[in-house]
Design a protein around this motif. Sequence first.
Motif, mmCIF file in Angstrom:
data_model
loop_
_atom_site.group_PDB
_atom_site.id
_atom_site.type_symbol
_atom_site.label_atom_id
_atom_site.label_comp_id
_atom_site.label_asym_id
_atom_site.label_seq_id
_atom_site.Cartn_x
_atom_site.Cartn_y
_atom_site.Cartn_z
ATOM 1 N N TRP A 14 -9.929 -34.230 -32.146
ATOM 2 C CA TRP A 14 -10.762 -33.520 -31.175
ATOM 3 C C TRP A 14 -12.134 -33.232 -31.748
ATOM 4 O O TRP A 14 -12.253 -32.786 -32.886
ATOM 5 C CB TRP A 14 -10.102 -32.206 -30.772
ATOM 6 C CG TRP A 14 -8.863 -32.418 -29.983
ATOM 7 C CD1 TRP A 14 -7.580 -32.379 -30.453
ATOM 8 C CD2 TRP A 14 -8.783 -32.733 -28.600
ATOM 9 N NE1 TRP A 14 -6.713 -32.652 -29.438
ATOM 10 C CE2 TRP A 14 -7.423 -32.872 -28.278
ATOM 11 C CE3 TRP A 14 -9.729 -32.920 -27.592
ATOM 12 C CZ2 TRP A 14 -6.983 -33.169 -27.002
ATOM 13 C CZ3 TRP A 14 -9.288 -33.219 -26.315
ATOM 14 C CH2 TRP A 14 -7.932 -33.338 -26.028
ATOM 15 N N TRP A 70 -1.411 -31.333 -30.814
ATOM 16 C CA TRP A 70 -1.539 -32.533 -29.993
ATOM 17 C C TRP A 70 -1.055 -33.707 -30.837
ATOM 18 O O TRP A 70 -1.560 -33.924 -31.947
ATOM 19 C CB TRP A 70 -2.995 -32.736 -29.596
ATOM 20 C CG TRP A 70 -3.529 -31.605 -28.760
ATOM 21 C CD1 TRP A 70 -3.906 -30.367 -29.203
ATOM 22 C CD2 TRP A 70 -3.731 -31.593 -27.361
ATOM 23 N NE1 TRP A 70 -4.336 -29.599 -28.155
ATOM 24 C CE2 TRP A 70 -4.241 -30.332 -27.008
ATOM 25 C CE3 TRP A 70 -3.534 -32.550 -26.364
ATOM 26 C CZ2 TRP A 70 -4.547 -29.989 -25.698
ATOM 27 C CZ3 TRP A 70 -3.853 -32.210 -25.058
ATOM 28 C CH2 TRP A 70 -4.346 -30.941 -24.735
ATOM 29 N N ARG A 108 -4.995 -30.211 -34.115
ATOM 30 C CA ARG A 108 -4.869 -28.851 -33.589
ATOM 31 C C ARG A 108 -6.071 -28.564 -32.705
ATOM 32 O O ARG A 108 -7.204 -28.839 -33.089
ATOM 33 C CB ARG A 108 -4.824 -27.880 -34.770
ATOM 34 C CG ARG A 108 -4.582 -26.465 -34.397
ATOM 35 C CD ARG A 108 -3.119 -26.176 -34.439
ATOM 36 N NE ARG A 108 -2.919 -24.742 -34.282
ATOM 37 C CZ ARG A 108 -1.884 -24.234 -33.671
ATOM 38 N NH1 ARG A 108 -0.946 -25.006 -33.199
ATOM 39 N NH2 ARG A 108 -1.766 -22.937 -33.557
ATOM 40 N N LYS A 109 -5.830 -27.998 -31.504
ATOM 41 C CA LYS A 109 -6.920 -27.622 -30.607
ATOM 42 C C LYS A 109 -6.438 -26.515 -29.688
ATOM 43 O O LYS A 109 -5.355 -26.608 -29.106
ATOM 44 C CB LYS A 109 -7.374 -28.824 -29.779
ATOM 45 C CG LYS A 109 -8.453 -28.509 -28.755
ATOM 46 C CD LYS A 109 -8.797 -29.751 -27.949
ATOM 47 C CE LYS A 109 -9.796 -29.485 -26.868
ATOM 48 N NZ LYS A 109 -9.271 -28.768 -25.724
ATOM 49 N N ASP A 110 -7.261 -25.472 -29.559
ATOM 50 C CA ASP A 110 -7.000 -24.368 -28.622
ATOM 51 C C ASP A 110 -5.620 -23.746 -28.780
ATOM 52 O O ASP A 110 -4.976 -23.369 -27.799
ATOM 53 C CB ASP A 110 -7.197 -24.829 -27.175
ATOM 54 C CG ASP A 110 -8.615 -25.304 -26.895
ATOM 55 O OD1 ASP A 110 -9.545 -24.842 -27.584
ATOM 56 O OD2 ASP A 110 -8.789 -26.150 -25.996
ATOM 57 N N GLY A 111 -5.133 -23.672 -30.025
ATOM 58 C CA GLY A 111 -3.846 -23.034 -30.281
ATOM 59 C C GLY A 111 -2.637 -23.915 -30.020
ATOM 60 O O GLY A 111 -1.509 -23.427 -30.003
ATOM 61 N N GLY A 168 -14.828 -30.521 -27.365
ATOM 62 C CA GLY A 168 -13.618 -30.646 -26.570
ATOM 63 C C GLY A 168 -13.280 -32.058 -26.140
ATOM 64 O O GLY A 168 -12.270 -32.282 -25.478
ATOM 65 N N LYS A 184 1.066 -32.473 -25.731
ATOM 66 C CA LYS A 184 0.591 -31.146 -26.138
ATOM 67 C C LYS A 184 1.813 -30.245 -26.363
ATOM 68 O O LYS A 184 2.679 -30.129 -25.490
ATOM 69 C CB LYS A 184 -0.291 -30.592 -25.018
ATOM 70 C CG LYS A 184 -0.849 -29.220 -25.245
ATOM 71 C CD LYS A 184 -1.695 -28.837 -24.020
ATOM 72 C CE LYS A 184 -2.238 -27.449 -24.095
ATOM 73 N NZ LYS A 184 -2.999 -27.120 -22.855
#
Length: 165
Positions: free
Chosen positions: A94, A39, A33-36, A98, A63
Motif C-alpha cells: 500500500w 491484507w 498492513r493498512k488501516d488496522g 491509499g 482483508k
Amino acid sequence: MASSIEIYDTRTMTHIGNHSFGIYRGSATWIDRKDGFWWVAFANYNGKHSFEGRDNRWTTLVKFTDQWIEVGAWVYPKEVLEDFSPNSNSGGSWRKDGMLYLTGHDKKIMYLMKIPETGYTLSLVEKISVTNPGQAFAIDRSEKKNEIIYAVNRENNTVVVEEIK
C-alpha cells in the motif's frame, strides 16, 4: 497451495508466532498492513502450475482482522491477469495515499490499483514501467517525499532500488 504467515521479532529475528491458512484460496504471496487490517494476496496460476482446476482468475486479495477473520475479498481485473499469465500476483504494498502497488512474476510493470467503491474487482488505475522484472518488493516507508522501491532481481541476484514517479 498451503500457506502460513510467519512472525518474527525484527530486532532479534526470533520466531514469535504464525498463522496457518492450510489449503485456502491459493498461495499466499505477500502481506501488508493498512488501516488496522492485514491484507494478503493468494495467487493461483495457469497451466502446469494450476491447482485443482483453478487458474490465475482465482487470484484474490483478502482483508483480515488481527484475529484473522476475513472481512473482504477482491479479484483482479482481466487485463492484469492476462499480463500476469501464466503466473500470478507476486508482490504488493500500500502507498501512503491509499493506492496499491502490485507486481507479477516476470514483467517490468507495476500496477497501480485501488479498492472499488462497489463490487468485487480491483480497479486498475495505471501501469507503470519499472526496471525490475516482477516478484516481491518493499516500499521505503522512511522516505517522506518520494516512493522508493526495493526489489529483488532473481535473474542476477541483486537488489534493485528505484524511485517510482
